[in-house]
Design a protein around this motif. Sequence first.
Motif, short mmCIF file in Angstrom:
data_model
loop_
_atom_site.label_atom_id
_atom_site.label_comp_id
_atom_site.label_asym_id
_atom_site.label_seq_id
_atom_site.Cartn_x
_atom_site.Cartn_y
_atom_site.Cartn_z
N THR A 177 -7.75 5.71 10.72
CA THR A 177 -8.21 4.25 10.71
C THR A 177 -7.75 3.36 12.27
O THR A 177 -6.65 3.87 12.75
N LEU B 287 4.44 0.25 3.12
CA LEU B 287 3.54 1.45 3.22
C LEU B 287 4.34 2.89 3.19
O LEU B 287 4.01 3.78 4.04
N SER C 140 1.77 4.87 -0.47
CA SER C 140 1.11 6.26 -0.81
C SER C 140 -0.39 6.02 -0.33
O SER C 140 -1.15 6.67 -0.59
N ALA C 141 -0.63 5.22 0.73
CA ALA C 141 -2.26 4.90 1.22
C ALA C 141 -2.57 5.96 1.87
O ALA C 141 -1.74 6.43 2.61
N LYS C 142 -3.90 6.10 1.88
CA LYS C 142 -4.48 7.11 2.72
C LYS C 142 -5.30 6.67 3.65
O LYS C 142 -6.32 6.08 3.48
N LEU C 143 -4.59 6.46 5.02
CA LEU C 143 -5.16 5.49 6.14
C LEU C 143 -5.37 6.35 7.28
O LEU C 143 -5.29 6.04 8.37
N TRP D 242 0.88 -1.35 -0.13
CA TRP D 242 -0.04 0.06 -0.04
C TRP D 242 0.91 1.27 -0.09
O TRP D 242 0.44 2.05 0.96
N ALA E 214 2.97 6.48 2.96
CA ALA E 214 1.29 6.12 3.36
C ALA E 214 1.06 7.42 4.43
O ALA E 214 2.01 8.06 5.20
#
Length: 131
Positions: A12, A24, A6-9, A4, A27
């Motif tokens: 969470t 990640l 550059s994930a936008k978490l 993931w 991220a």
Amino acid sequence: QVEWPSAKLRRTILDGSDFTEANLSHADLTSASLRDAIFTKASLDGACLRNVDARRAKFGLANLQGADVYGADLRGIRGKYAVWRGVNWWEAKLSDSLRTSLEKRWSKEEAIRWRKKHIISSSLDDVLEDD
């Protein structure tokens, strides 16, 4: 294995999750709950970990290079053998033993120099590319 980058978490709840060897990189985990999560050998370089609750998480052999941990609660984590190059660890809540270890291996002054060279210059490059 989680991939993931550059994930936008943001915000969470990932308590107890296993991110062993996960990618990640870059991220955004701002204000995420990561209690007891496992990040062994994970790639978190350049990740935004601002204000995360990562109490008792495991970061053994993880790559945190250039990560932003401002306001993060990292008390009780395992991360002595992680890569902390360029991480603003002094702006996070840390156990005394981890703080002592980081002061010896990844000095605040070295981290500030690294951040100025790599993070600020890459931000300028992004701005220049947008023109």
